[in-house]
Scaffold this motif. Structure first.
Motif, short mmCIF file in Angstrom:
data_model
loop_
_atom_site.label_atom_id
_atom_site.label_comp_id
_atom_site.label_asym_id
_atom_site.label_seq_id
_atom_site.Cartn_x
_atom_site.Cartn_y
_atom_site.Cartn_z
N GLN A 117 60.14 35.17 54.63
CA GLN A 117 59.98 35.55 53.23
C GLN A 117 58.65 35.05 52.69
O GLN A 117 57.92 35.77 51.99
N GLY A 118 58.32 33.77 52.98
CA GLY A 118 57.08 33.20 52.48
C GLY A 118 55.86 33.94 52.99
O GLY A 118 54.89 34.19 52.24
N LEU A 119 55.88 34.31 54.27
CA LEU A 119 54.76 35.07 54.85
C LEU A 119 54.63 36.44 54.20
O LEU A 119 53.53 36.87 53.84
N LEU A 120 55.75 37.15 54.05
CA LEU A 120 55.70 38.48 53.44
C LEU A 120 55.26 38.41 51.99
O LEU A 120 54.46 39.23 51.52
N ALA A 121 55.78 37.39 51.26
CA ALA A 121 55.38 37.24 49.86
C ALA A 121 53.89 36.93 49.75
O ALA A 121 53.21 37.43 48.85
N GLY A 122 53.39 36.13 50.69
CA GLY A 122 51.97 35.81 50.66
C GLY A 122 51.10 37.02 50.93
O GLY A 122 50.08 37.24 50.24
N LEU A 123 51.47 37.84 51.90
CA LEU A 123 50.71 39.06 52.17
C LEU A 123 50.78 40.02 50.99
O LEU A 123 49.79 40.68 50.65
N LEU A 460 68.72 37.19 54.03
CA LEU A 460 68.20 38.36 54.74
C LEU A 460 67.94 39.52 53.78
O LEU A 460 67.00 40.30 53.99
N GLY A 461 68.74 39.63 52.73
CA GLY A 461 68.49 40.66 51.73
C GLY A 461 67.14 40.47 51.06
O GLY A 461 66.40 41.43 50.85
N ALA A 462 66.80 39.22 50.73
CA ALA A 462 65.50 38.95 50.12
C ALA A 462 64.38 39.22 51.11
O ALA A 462 63.32 39.75 50.72
N GLU A 463 64.56 38.86 52.37
CA GLU A 463 63.56 39.17 53.39
C GLU A 463 63.32 40.67 53.46
O GLU A 463 62.16 41.13 53.53
N ALA A 464 64.39 41.45 53.43
CA ALA A 464 64.27 42.90 53.53
C ALA A 464 63.58 43.49 52.30
O ALA A 464 62.75 44.41 52.42
#
Length: 587
Positions: A117-123, A460-464
């Motif tokens: 999540q942190g990586l995706l949010a950062g990108l 996992l919902g937040a990751e998605a």
């Protein structure tokens, strides 16, 4: 900063991978849960490119680079000591009457998902003009997040609504079938047990602890209910469930789950035609490092834990979250115990959210909800299968007015297991072999009464959703996102399923992660550590000193969650309820 673009491609599968063209660098060894992080990033399209100075690094495709570092935490050294120090052992052990470790790597798994999540949010923040480059997640803080509702209840002004005492499902039939029972209807509960000849008094006394087991992680049922189940064979019990409206599910093994596993990822992303160009990037202002989703709006029509936790995490990342509640408000706001008149457990998942009351049975209110979704970035729900379509609130209905919408559905089964029972935490645990995964060899498989999958499913919902937002940002296309409790179960049990598929024993050794009793408490040792001494005559403090003198590590097992409330890792919200802080650190 212009949005990094996915390379032109003609295949739908590739355009549904938000990390297409992004390079993945992983440290060797990758640290806690690093393997899970790398696997999920590859599923999202990242391509291996070499080693990283950090645990995980992403770069290329127009991004400035994003790294993640996973640590155990301040006081712990591995999964066992994390479970001991954060209260996981205490909560999971309630049904047994003493702290018990989960044989599955639960806190590490949660930390791995949070790191993704942190990586995706950062990108995503970079694509929107932000400067975030690094995130850090500790397994210890992830462990605290997984028990946040139980911590909130421990710090409430009132006592628990139901007794905290040993006991609970599963039940066992006369022919030895171990099964879970599920119903949300007191009438169905009573009809099931009356059919089996249980006394009216036992049925009445059993309903409250059974109903509250999701909140308390235990269910001290009258013993006569277990006796009633043992008096009938499995076919008779199944018929009693069918006729009453309850549902019964026999516990499945990891070997059975491995044999039927379809290889599907824990979530799916389905993009619209890339001809849509409005990515709806919120206010247009570059987001701050500690709020990478600032300027984005999430509409959440969630119940219980899974979807509300997904939205809570998105809110911690800076999004504005608006809850859609029924007329009169969410009835769970009043669920005891309370802080300042509001349910402590409800606050653990919903603090800081705005709320709008909408009667989805009303055509006018449904139209109002469609209008709200037209201005939102994310619409999230966990309604029963088919309900959204019946209400005219499914993906195609809302996307017609907002083609850039990320439509997220967090379900029980994601339509992947035809004929599956009700998609609730404990039924999914039973059906997928989680009961076997969380207990070591030599013990009967028993699903946890801690809400393992509701919480992991919310993560996992937040990751998605973050993957969907990044895909939208890179392509301009709206996205449908599907995640499920089944996906959460498969992620948690992956190591055991892998061993089972190879014909190996899927379970950990006997006694695995069992804490050691002392004169006044319990101690946990790191995995594979052994103490050739009986610590029971010593106090916990004396036992720790004895271990230190011999160079052996050990951690006191938290048995009273209230004792964690003074920890510097926890705070209090405006209502006085304990609050677990955001699990990421961004830089």
């Amino acid at each position: 900063m212009a949005s990094p673009a996915i390379p032109t491609t003609s295949t739908t599968a590739q355009t549904s991978r938000p990390l297409e063209g992004v390079r993945l660098n992983v440290m060797d060894p990758p640290g806690p849960a690093g393997g899970l992080v790398a696997e999920h990033l590859r599923l999202l399209g990242a391509q291996d490119a070499g080693r990283s100075e950090h645990h995980v690094g992403l770069g290329g495709a127009g991004f400035a680079g994003m790294t993640a570092h996973l640590t155990w935490g301040d006081r712990v050294v591995d999964e066992t000591t994390v479970q001991a120090a954060t209260g996981i052992m205490a909560v999971h052990g309630r049904r047994d009457g003493s702290p018990r470790g989960l044989a599955a790597d639960y806190a590490s798994t949660a930390a791995g998902v949070l790191a993704v999540q942190g990586l995706l949010a950062g990108l995503l923040a970079q694509a929107r003009g932000g400067r975030v480059r690094h995130t850090e997640v500790s397994v210890e803080r992830a462990g605290l997040l997984t028990v946040s509702q139980y911590l909130a209840a421990a710090g409430a002004e009132e006592t628990e609504a139901a007794e905290l005492a040993p006991g609970g499902p599963p039940f066992t039939s006369a022919d030895g079938v171990v099964f879970e029972l599920e119903t949300l209807d007191p009438g169905a509960w009573a009809a099931f047990w009356h059919t089996l000849g249980a006394s009216a008094d036992a049925v009445r006394r059993g309903w409250r602890p059974f109903q509250f087991r999701y909140a308390t992680a235990c269910a001290p049922l009258p013993a006569t209910l277990h006796d009633a189940a043992r008096a009938h064979d499995w076919e008779r019990l199944r018929e009693a469930a069918r006729s009453s409206g309850a549902e019964a599910c026999a516990l499945h093994t990891l070997t059975e789950r491995a044999a039927e596993h379809d290889g599907a990822p824990p979530w799916t992303l389905t993009a619209h035609s890339p001809s849509y160009t409005d990515a709806g990037s919120g206010s247009g202002l570059p987001p701050a490092a500690d709020a990478p989703l600032a300027g984005l709006t999430v509409l959440e029509a969630g119940r219980r834990i899974q979807a509300p936790l997904t939205a809570h995490l998105l809110g911690l990342l800076g999004a504005e979250v608006v809850r859609i509640e029924p007329p009169g408000g969410d009835p769970l706001r009043g669920m005891p115990p309370a802080c300042s008149g509001i349910s402590a457990r409800w606050l653990a998942l919903n603090r800081g959210k705005k709320a709008v009351e909408v009667d989805i049975k009303s055509p006018a209110d449904r139209e109002r909800l469609r209008a709200m979704a037209a201005d939102a970035d994310v619409f999230l729900h966990n309604w029963a299968p088919g309900k959204a379509a019946a209400l005219g609130l499914d993906h195609e209905h809302l996307a017609a007015a907002n083609p850039a919408l990320v439509y997220a559905y967090t379900s029980g089964w994601a339509g992947r297991l035809p004929g599956a029972p009700m998609g609730t935490d404990f039924m999914v645990q039973a059906r997928t072999g989680v009961g076997e995964a969380v207990r070591p060899a030599g013990e009967p498989p028993v699903p946890s009464l801690m809400t393992l999958l509701d919480v992991l499913g919310g993560l996992l919902g937040a990751e998605a959703v973050l993957a969907g937002l990044l895909l939208r940002q890179r392509t301009g296309a709206g996205v449908r996102v599907d995640s499920s409790l089944l996906g959460a179960a498969d992620v948690l049990t992956a190591p055991g399923r892998s061993r089972a598929a190879q014909g190996l024993d899927p379970r950990r050794p006997a006694g695995f992660r069992r804490p050691l009793p002392t004169a006044d408490g319990w101690l946990a040792l790191p995995d594979h550590a052994a103490v050739p001494h009986d610590l029971r005559p010593l106090s916990t403090a004396q036992a720790l000193q004895w271990l230190r003198e011999r160079g052996l590590p050990g951690v006191p097992v938290v048995t009273d969650l209230a004792g964690l409330l003074s920890s510097r890792a926890l705070g209090r919200d405006a209502h006085g309820a304990p609050a677990v802080p955001a699990p990421w650190r961004f830089a």
